[in-house]
Motif scaffolding. Structure first.
Motif, PDB file in Angstrom:
ATOM      1  N   VAL A 290       9.375   4.638   2.720  1.00 54.22           N
ATOM      2  CA  VAL A 290       8.562   5.107   1.594  1.00 54.22           C
ATOM      3  C   VAL A 290       7.369   5.852   2.157  1.00 54.22           C
ATOM      4  CG1 VAL A 290       7.260   4.440  -0.487  1.00 54.22           C
ATOM      5  CG2 VAL A 290       9.151   2.998   0.311  1.00 54.22           C
ATOM      6  N   ARG A 291       7.057   6.993   1.577  1.00 53.57           N
ATOM      7  CA  ARG A 291       5.861   7.705   2.007  1.00 53.57           C
ATOM      8  C   ARG A 291       4.913   7.866   0.816  1.00 53.57           C
ATOM      9  NH1 ARG A 291       7.746  12.555   4.961  1.00 53.57           N
ATOM     10  NH2 ARG A 291       8.946  11.020   6.097  1.00 53.57           N
ATOM     11  N   TYR A 292       3.746   7.232   0.918  1.00 52.86           N
ATOM     12  CA  TYR A 292       2.714   7.302  -0.122  1.00 52.86           C
ATOM     13  C   TYR A 292       1.384   7.109   0.590  1.00 52.86           C
ATOM     14  CZ  TYR A 292      -0.048   6.122  -4.257  1.00 52.86           C
ATOM     15  OH  TYR A 292      -1.019   6.099  -5.228  1.00 52.86           O
ATOM     16  N   PRO A 293       0.408   8.002   0.359  1.00 51.91           N
ATOM     17  CA  PRO A 293      -0.856   7.901   1.116  1.00 51.91           C
ATOM     18  C   PRO A 293      -1.586   6.577   0.906  1.00 51.91           C
ATOM     19  CG  PRO A 293      -0.714  10.006  -0.074  1.00 51.91           C
ATOM     20  CD  PRO A 293       0.446   9.167  -0.532  1.00 51.91           C
ATOM     21  N   GLY A 294      -1.252   5.864  -0.165  1.00 47.62           N
ATOM     22  CA  GLY A 294      -1.901   4.582  -0.439  1.00 47.62           C
ATOM     23  C   GLY A 294      -1.323   3.429   0.376  1.00 47.62           C
ATOM     24  N   LEU A 295      -0.246   3.673   1.128  1.00 43.54           N
ATOM     25  CA  LEU A 295       0.312   2.622   1.983  1.00 43.54           C
ATOM     26  C   LEU A 295      -0.389   2.687   3.336  1.00 43.54           C
ATOM     27  CD1 LEU A 295       4.108   3.083   1.132  1.00 43.54           C
ATOM     28  CD2 LEU A 295       2.581   1.265   0.310  1.00 43.54           C
ATOM     29  N   SER A 296      -0.757   1.531   3.865  1.00 41.99           N
ATOM     30  CA  SER A 296      -1.613   1.524   5.065  1.00 41.99           C
ATOM     31  C   SER A 296      -0.913   2.130   6.277  1.00 41.99           C
ATOM     32  CB  SER A 296      -2.086   0.105   5.366  1.00 41.99           C
ATOM     33  OG  SER A 296      -0.964  -0.725   5.545  1.00 41.99           O
ATOM     34  N   HIS A 297       0.452   2.166   6.291  1.00 43.16           N
ATOM     35  CA  HIS A 297       1.138   2.748   7.446  1.00 43.16           C
ATOM     36  C   HIS A 297       1.305   4.269   7.331  1.00 43.16           C
ATOM     37  CE1 HIS A 297       4.820   3.308   5.148  1.00 43.16           C
ATOM     38  NE2 HIS A 297       4.751   2.054   4.761  1.00 43.16           N
ATOM     39  N   HIS A 298       0.919   4.866   6.195  1.00 45.07           N
ATOM     40  CA  HIS A 298       1.007   6.324   6.074  1.00 45.07           C
ATOM     41  C   HIS A 298       0.076   6.944   7.119  1.00 45.07           C
ATOM     42  CE1 HIS A 298       0.375  10.389   4.558  1.00 45.07           C
ATOM     43  NE2 HIS A 298       1.423  10.238   3.777  1.00 45.07           N
ATOM     44  N   PRO A 299       0.579   7.937   7.891  1.00 42.75           N
ATOM     45  CA  PRO A 299      -0.252   8.481   8.986  1.00 42.75           C
ATOM     46  C   PRO A 299      -1.577   9.085   8.506  1.00 42.75           C
ATOM     47  CG  PRO A 299       1.877   9.640   8.825  1.00 42.75           C
ATOM     48  CD  PRO A 299       1.940   8.500   7.870  1.00 42.75           C
ATOM     49  N   GLY A 300      -1.633   9.494   7.241  1.00 43.30           N
ATOM     50  CA  GLY A 300      -2.873  10.096   6.740  1.00 43.30           C
ATOM     51  C   GLY A 300      -3.709   9.141   5.895  1.00 43.30           C
ATOM     52  N   HIS A 301      -3.369   7.848   5.942  1.00 46.08           N
ATOM     53  CA  HIS A 301      -4.037   6.884   5.056  1.00 46.08           C
ATOM     54  C   HIS A 301      -5.563   6.865   5.223  1.00 46.08           C
ATOM     55  CE1 HIS A 301      -4.520   3.285   2.628  1.00 46.08           C
ATOM     56  NE2 HIS A 301      -5.149   2.681   3.621  1.00 46.08           N
ATOM     57  N   ASP A 302      -6.020   6.843   6.468  1.00 47.29           N
ATOM     58  CA  ASP A 302      -7.472   6.734   6.695  1.00 47.29           C
ATOM     59  C   ASP A 302      -8.202   8.000   6.249  1.00 47.29           C
ATOM     60  OD1 ASP A 302      -7.216   4.195   7.616  1.00 47.29           O
ATOM     61  OD2 ASP A 302      -7.116   4.773   9.734  1.00 47.29           O
ATOM     62  N   VAL A 303      -7.609   9.161   6.541  1.00 50.48           N
ATOM     63  CA  VAL A 303      -8.231  10.418   6.101  1.00 50.48           C
ATOM     64  C   VAL A 303      -8.237  10.486   4.565  1.00 50.48           C
ATOM     65  CG1 VAL A 303      -8.041  12.945   6.111  1.00 50.48           C
ATOM     66  CG2 VAL A 303      -7.633  11.648   8.218  1.00 50.48           C
ATOM     67  N   ALA A 304      -7.131  10.070   3.952  1.00 48.90           N
ATOM     68  CA  ALA A 304      -7.060  10.074   2.486  1.00 48.90           C
ATOM     69  C   ALA A 304      -8.140   9.167   1.890  1.00 48.90           C
ATOM     70  CB  ALA A 304      -5.671   9.641   2.022  1.00 48.90           C
ATOM     71  N   ARG A 305      -8.342   8.022   2.492  1.00 45.65           N
ATOM     72  CA  ARG A 305      -9.389   7.097   2.003  1.00 45.65           C
ATOM     73  C   ARG A 305     -10.760   7.741   2.068  1.00 45.65           C
ATOM     74  NH1 ARG A 305      -8.306   1.060   2.689  1.00 45.65           N
ATOM     75  NH2 ARG A 305     -10.556   0.901   2.466  1.00 45.65           N
ATOM     76  N   LYS A 306     -10.953   8.510   3.130  1.00 44.51           N
ATOM     77  CA  LYS A 306     -12.257   9.128   3.366  1.00 44.51           C
ATOM     78  C   LYS A 306     -12.517  10.271   2.381  1.00 44.51           C
ATOM     79  CE  LYS A 306     -12.632  11.991   6.802  1.00 44.51           C
ATOM     80  NZ  LYS A 306     -12.616  12.678   8.090  1.00 44.51           N
ATOM     81  N   GLN A 307     -11.504  11.107   2.137  1.00 46.03           N
ATOM     82  CA  GLN A 307     -11.774  12.327   1.377  1.00 46.03           C
ATOM     83  C   GLN A 307     -11.294  12.298  -0.070  1.00 46.03           C
ATOM     84  OE1 GLN A 307      -9.959  15.457   3.678  1.00 46.03           O
ATOM     85  NE2 GLN A 307      -7.945  15.197   2.777  1.00 46.03           N
ATOM     86  N   MET A 308     -10.571  11.247  -0.460  1.00 44.41           N
ATOM     87  CA  MET A 308     -10.069  11.173  -1.831  1.00 44.41           C
ATOM     88  C   MET A 308     -10.640   9.950  -2.551  1.00 44.41           C
ATOM     89  SD  MET A 308      -6.033  12.095  -1.106  1.00 44.41           S
ATOM     90  CE  MET A 308      -5.579  12.409  -2.829  1.00 44.41           C
ATOM     91  N   ASP A 309     -10.655  10.018  -3.887  1.00 42.66           N
ATOM     92  CA  ASP A 309     -11.089   8.871  -4.682  1.00 42.66           C
ATOM     93  C   ASP A 309      -9.911   8.016  -5.134  1.00 42.66           C
ATOM     94  OD1 ASP A 309     -13.741   9.628  -4.469  1.00 42.66           O
ATOM     95  OD2 ASP A 309     -13.651  10.892  -6.249  1.00 42.66           O
ATOM     96  N   GLY A 310      -8.729   8.322  -4.625  1.00 40.29           N
ATOM     97  CA  GLY A 310      -7.523   7.586  -4.989  1.00 40.29           C
ATOM     98  C   GLY A 310      -6.376   8.310  -4.322  1.00 40.29           C
TER      99      GLY A 310
END
Ligand SMILES: *Cc1c(COP(=O)(O)O)cnc(C)c1O
Length: 399
Positions: A290-310
């Motif tokens: 499964v690929r979803y930025p909200g999953l902690s194993h997504h490679p972009g998860h930390d960047v998404a947390r930083k620059q997105m509100d969800g």
């Protein structure tokens, strides 16, 4: 032109409901009227001339501007915290205005290697006809972007989260690379919407939208917009649209503005559903990945947390049994309509390799991370229990 100070005193949901109007209502109307007119009469010959020179404000001809279209432009520009916005007939018309309105013979374009299919095709197959060269690069890795810059690079075009792989690009890192070199940074913000991500505040110069998707939100009208951070860029985009004509119709603008009013409600609900569905699919025995930025194993998860509100409401996954299993799943879903497009209140499912990205060769798709078995979901606003039960019954059908 927006008064940015006004936005400071208003929350984002409030802005989506209150920004963009006539200023002074005609009859006290609460909804912006549809000014269904192609042209506007001038009070005098002198006033008409003054409108043409720009000495006096006022509308001239709907291709060049219309009050209903302007109301939509104001609303979305406020949400993106931009200086100005220009509505277009479709999202592709917005992308064309950026690429052809700002680039010319001899210029080089650097583009993310994971883009909306037709955007990739325009850059790869059409721009060379105009003497504009392009390189695709993995924008998730700023070092590679730095290496790919050329002396004649004029624009960096990225999509984040990207379609359909949900690749995340660090926009502040991109802006650090482009700003000091005088390169423009353009971001397709269709997947995130300004509810979740505002690229202009992270250093981008231009944002493009397919308003067809979340901003309208009801799968019933097409539209696009270019939002910019500088008056000089705004003038070039406006000039391109006025001359080449890919502008918006007032009825289209009215429908989309009606969608914008409920953006916060829809996006918040859809992304809450998407997170639950991602968690459900993750532990399902018939799901491979499964690929979803909200999953902690997504490679972009930390960047998404930083620059997105969800993390948004788009996700993709692969089922056991590869393409055949995915086909079976798609044919057995009841609440996920098998259709391309995204961002409506209803959930959709599609198969990128044979549908949205069929215009690319298999090698190009694999390079973008689009495997044959990938299934993409646009999660809507239904009751999440119904969506999960539907996915479960369709997955059970896979041998
Ligand atoms: C749909 C889409 C577009 C194109 O928009 P249209 O309104 O269909 O022309 C561009 N970028 C992304 C990310 C999209 O999803």
């Amino acid at each position: 032109m927006q008064d940015r100070e006004k936005d400071v005193s208003m929350g984002r949901a409030t802005a989506a409901i209150h920004r963009g109007g006539l200023g002074t209502p005609i009859y006290g109307e609460v909804s912006v009227p549809i000014f269904q007119t192609s042209t506007f009469g001038f009070p005098s010959a002198e006033a008409g001339a003054a409108r043409f020179t720009g000495a006096e404000p006022g509308f001239i001809y709907t291709r060049m501007g219309n009050p209903t279209v302007h109301a939509l432009e104001e609303a979305v520009t406020a949400l993106e915290q931009g200086a100005a916005g220009h509505a277009t007939a479709t999202g592709m018309a917005a992308i064309a205005a950026v690429l052809l309105g700002l680039l010319g013979q001899g210029d080089h374009l650097l583009a993310g290697d994971c883009l909306y299919g037709p955007t990739h095709t325009v850059i790869d197959r059409e721009l060379p006809r105009f003497g504009i060269s392009a390189t695709f690069v993995d924008t998730a890795d700023p070092a590679r972007v730095a290496e790919a810059l050329q002396p004649n690079t004029r624009l960096l075009f990225v999509e984040t989260p990207a379609n359909p792989t949900l690749k995340i690009t660090d926009l502040a890192a991109m802006a650090r690379l482009t700003r000091e070199r005088g390169i423009l940074l353009a971001v397709d913000n269709t997947f995130a919407t300004p509810r979740l991500q505002r690229p202009l505040t992270l250093g981008a110069d231009l944002v493009v939208h397919s308003l067809t998707k979340y901003l309208n939100g009801h799968s019933d009208v097409l539209g696009g917009m270019v939002i910019v951070n500088q008056v000089e860029i705004s003038k070039k985009i406006r000039r391109f649209l006025n001359l080449f004509g890919g502008t918006m119709d007032p009825h289209q603008a009215w429908l989309i503005l009606r969608g914008v009013r409920t953006l916060a409600l829809r996006v918040d609900k859809a992304q809450a559903n998407a997170q639950k569905i991602a968690d459900f699919l993750e532990q399902h025995p018939r799901v491979e990945w499964v690929r979803y930025p909200g999953l902690s194993h997504h490679p972009g998860h930390d960047v998404a947390r930083k620059q997105m509100d969800g993390f948004g409401a788009m996700l993709c996954f692969g089922v056991k049994g590869g393409l055949a299993g995915g086909r079976m799943l798609m044919n057995h879903l009841r609440f996920f309509t098998l259709a391309v497009s995204l961002g409506g209140v209803e959930s959709l499912v599609q198969h990128p390799a044979s549908m949205t990205h069929a215009g690319l060769s298999r090698e190009e798709r694999l390079a973008e991370g689009i495997s044959d078995e990938m299934v993409r979901l646009s999660v809507g606003c239904e009751d999440v229990e119904d969506l999960i039960a539907d996915l479960d019954q369709a997955l059970q059908g896979i041998p």
